[in-house]
Structures are given as structure tokens and as C-alpha cells.
Design a protein around this motif. Sequence first.
Motif, mmCIF file in Angstrom:
data_model
loop_
_atom_site.group_PDB
_atom_site.id
_atom_site.type_symbol
_atom_site.label_atom_id
_atom_site.label_comp_id
_atom_site.label_asym_id
_atom_site.label_seq_id
_atom_site.Cartn_x
_atom_site.Cartn_y
_atom_site.Cartn_z
ATOM 1 N N GLU A 137 0.433 -1.034 0.371
ATOM 2 C CA GLU A 137 0.530 0.068 0.411
ATOM 3 C C GLU A 137 0.750 1.393 -0.166
ATOM 4 O O GLU A 137 1.847 1.531 0.753
ATOM 5 C CB GLU A 137 -0.937 -0.081 1.698
ATOM 6 C CG GLU A 137 -1.984 -0.704 1.395
ATOM 7 C CD GLU A 137 -2.851 -0.472 2.315
ATOM 8 O OE1 GLU A 137 -2.560 0.247 3.290
ATOM 9 O OE2 GLU A 137 -3.321 -1.527 2.767
ATOM 10 N N SER A 144 1.200 5.115 -0.209
ATOM 11 C CA SER A 144 0.065 6.313 0.325
ATOM 12 C C SER A 144 1.181 7.841 0.037
ATOM 13 O O SER A 144 1.887 8.028 0.642
ATOM 14 C CB SER A 144 -0.635 6.207 1.888
ATOM 15 O OG SER A 144 -0.836 5.612 2.040
ATOM 16 N N TRP A 155 5.961 10.182 1.125
ATOM 17 C CA TRP A 155 5.322 8.781 1.581
ATOM 18 C C TRP A 155 5.243 8.138 2.199
ATOM 19 O O TRP A 155 5.763 7.886 3.753
ATOM 20 C CB TRP A 155 5.742 8.128 -0.142
ATOM 21 C CG TRP A 155 5.653 9.162 -1.109
ATOM 22 C CD1 TRP A 155 6.358 9.980 -1.672
ATOM 23 C CD2 TRP A 155 5.320 8.928 -2.038
ATOM 24 N NE1 TRP A 155 5.986 10.856 -2.966
ATOM 25 C CE2 TRP A 155 5.527 9.595 -3.175
ATOM 26 C CE3 TRP A 155 4.256 8.515 -2.149
ATOM 27 C CZ2 TRP A 155 3.666 10.380 -4.366
ATOM 28 C CZ3 TRP A 155 3.018 8.151 -3.575
ATOM 29 C CH2 TRP A 155 3.159 9.729 -4.242
ATOM 30 N N PHE A 172 -3.423 11.047 1.366
ATOM 31 C CA PHE A 172 -3.360 9.712 1.966
ATOM 32 C C PHE A 172 -4.315 8.262 1.706
ATOM 33 O O PHE A 172 -4.910 8.077 2.507
ATOM 34 C CB PHE A 172 -4.458 10.727 3.511
ATOM 35 C CG PHE A 172 -3.057 11.969 3.492
ATOM 36 C CD1 PHE A 172 -2.238 11.375 4.397
ATOM 37 C CD2 PHE A 172 -4.240 13.670 3.654
ATOM 38 C CE1 PHE A 172 -1.112 13.121 4.635
ATOM 39 C CE2 PHE A 172 -3.037 14.971 3.973
ATOM 40 C CZ PHE A 172 -2.024 14.183 4.743
ATOM 41 N N PRO A 182 -4.509 5.203 0.143
ATOM 42 C CA PRO A 182 -3.960 4.073 -0.059
ATOM 43 C C PRO A 182 -3.905 3.574 -2.080
ATOM 44 O O PRO A 182 -5.437 3.321 -2.012
ATOM 45 C CB PRO A 182 -3.404 2.974 0.713
ATOM 46 C CG PRO A 182 -4.086 3.577 1.703
ATOM 47 C CD PRO A 182 -5.205 4.896 1.268
ATOM 48 N N THR A 183 -3.115 3.501 -2.703
ATOM 49 C CA THR A 183 -3.549 2.618 -3.733
ATOM 50 C C THR A 183 -2.997 1.615 -2.435
ATOM 51 O O THR A 183 -1.760 0.802 -2.992
ATOM 52 C CB THR A 183 -2.097 3.716 -4.626
ATOM 53 O OG1 THR A 183 -2.894 4.956 -4.888
ATOM 54 C CG2 THR A 183 -2.253 2.796 -6.018
#
Length: 315
Positions: A30, A32, A39, A309, A311-312
Motif C-alpha cells: 500500500e 500513500s 510517502w 492519504f 492508499p493505492t
Amino acid sequence: MRVLAILLAGLALAASASAASKSEPRRPVEISYLGNAGWQVTDRRVVILVDPYLSEFRHNAPTEQMTEDDPLVEPDPPSIDAHIGRADYILITHGHEDHMLDAPYISKKTGAVIICTESAANIARASGVGEVFDPQHVDLKRISRQPLIVVRGGEDFQFANFSLEVIPSLHSALFDKRYNDGFWAASTPPGLTAPLRESDYKEGGTLMYLLRIAGHRILIMGSMNYIERNIAGLRPDIAIVGAGTDRNQLYRYTERLMRALGKPSVVFPTHWDDYGTKPRADALEQVGTFVAEVHAAAPKTRVIVPAYFIPTTLP
Ligand SMILES: [Zn+2]
């Protein structure tokens, strides 16, 4: 006996290094965006921050970049506490305020270990992170528990849940390439105490990181510059790439970078939001020009411009 112990320790290290070098099965990470060049990367086992600068979001933040040498440069705890609960490591690309300001506060709050240059470590020590040892009474056990790991660039470290290559790099070519002719490019000396002035946050050398975690290889930049020979062939699957306008000072910045890295599957632009001082639409328009450059140089690469903020998750 002592020799045997050292030999056994060496064998154990060799075994763990060879286990780590086999390709680890890929698990989700994850990622962000924390603003500026900040990051958070996590595989749910370890939480790694990069150049955290949550103080960008402070209430009543300045609406334009300061040109005065503000003597009261301090992190903003409410902005940090709103988003940072746990952190295990903090990677610092260089010592400028917008990369290093919040790290000491976060380290003291979470116990996170800051990985940085000697110059940035002097900034951390000024804020009470890490002991300054008396050469007459050095306690080796205390040294190995220091919340600071000072690096020079070139290291390739194995940690319990990830490995980290430290790559010598260059700072953005600010001021129409005259950046090195100024105090910003120097190093922060030891012996300071907080609060520091903005001019105490000197660059002290710039680093990139190749973070190998959960079967991923994540290249992390914190400025708009690189040494092509140091990154050629790294083959990250994810790259966090400096995307501010100063990249335009470099010869074919995006094209050379994509080629050297082997056209990573995913690129996240970094350091493009102008500390929130520019209207958001203008910052997005500017980063859009970087996205177009990546698409031209690496048509199959997916460029993700995440909201702050959120998350990917990458499988
Ligand atoms: Zn900088």
C-alpha cells in the motif's frame, strides 16, 4: 571461541542474505501520498515513511514560499498526528526542511529509525533523536539501538522484512542551475539544538532508495535529478519520480529516466504540489505535463497521481 562465534554469525548472515536474494513471492503493498515528497509504503508488516512533511498541512500555512530565514521552523504535531500512527523506518532523501522537518518528531513518537546522511542526522540530533557519544565512554550496545542509521550512498542493507539499496543522487537544479552556489547545498554541522532556522536544514547530499519489499522493487526519488549511470538497469516495478518543474533543467529528464529504469509498470509523481502554496488546479495541470512525458516515453507504464492519504494497493 570468539572466532567460531564470528564465523557462525557470518554463516547465518550469508544464509539469510541468500534466502532474501531468491525472488520473494509478491504480496500487496500500500502506497500513500503524504504531500510534497512524502510517502508511506507498507506491506502490513512494516511501515516505511519517506521524507514525511505533514507540516505542509498546518493550519494557517503560508500561501507563498518564504524567502526569510524563519528562526522558528518547527514541525506541526496536529498535522502529523492526524495521519501518522505507526512507523518503523523513515527514509530521508536529503536534509532540506520540506524533507526533514517532521522526521525527528515522528521518530520520537513512534520509535521509527531514521535512515539518512550524516548531515541530516545532525538535524535529527539537534531535535533530540540519537545520542551523541562521548568518545571516552562509548557504549556499543547503545549504539546498536540508536534510532539513526547514517548512510553515505552505495549501501545495500538487509532488514528483517525488506532490503534497501541506497543510491547516490543529485538535488534538483534550482535557480536556473545555480543551486550549488548557495548555502542550501552545504551540510548541517554537528552540535546544533532545536529550534533550527530554515537555513540549518541544508541538503547534505541527496540519495535515492531502491526498496525491495513484499516481492516488489520500489525506486524512491525525492528531487528532480538523478545520476543516470547509478540507476541504469535497476528495473523497479514501481517508481516514485520527482515531477516538479525543475525537471525541465535536465536533458530529456523523463525519457532518459524511463529508459534507464526499464519502463516501470507503475510511476507515482512526487514533489509536484508546491507545498500546497499554488492553486490545486495549477499543480495538477503541471503534473499533467509530467504524466504526458511518461506516456510518451513508456506507453505501457501506468502513472498514478493519488489524492493525499488515500492508499493505492498494488498486488
Ligand atoms: Zn531540497
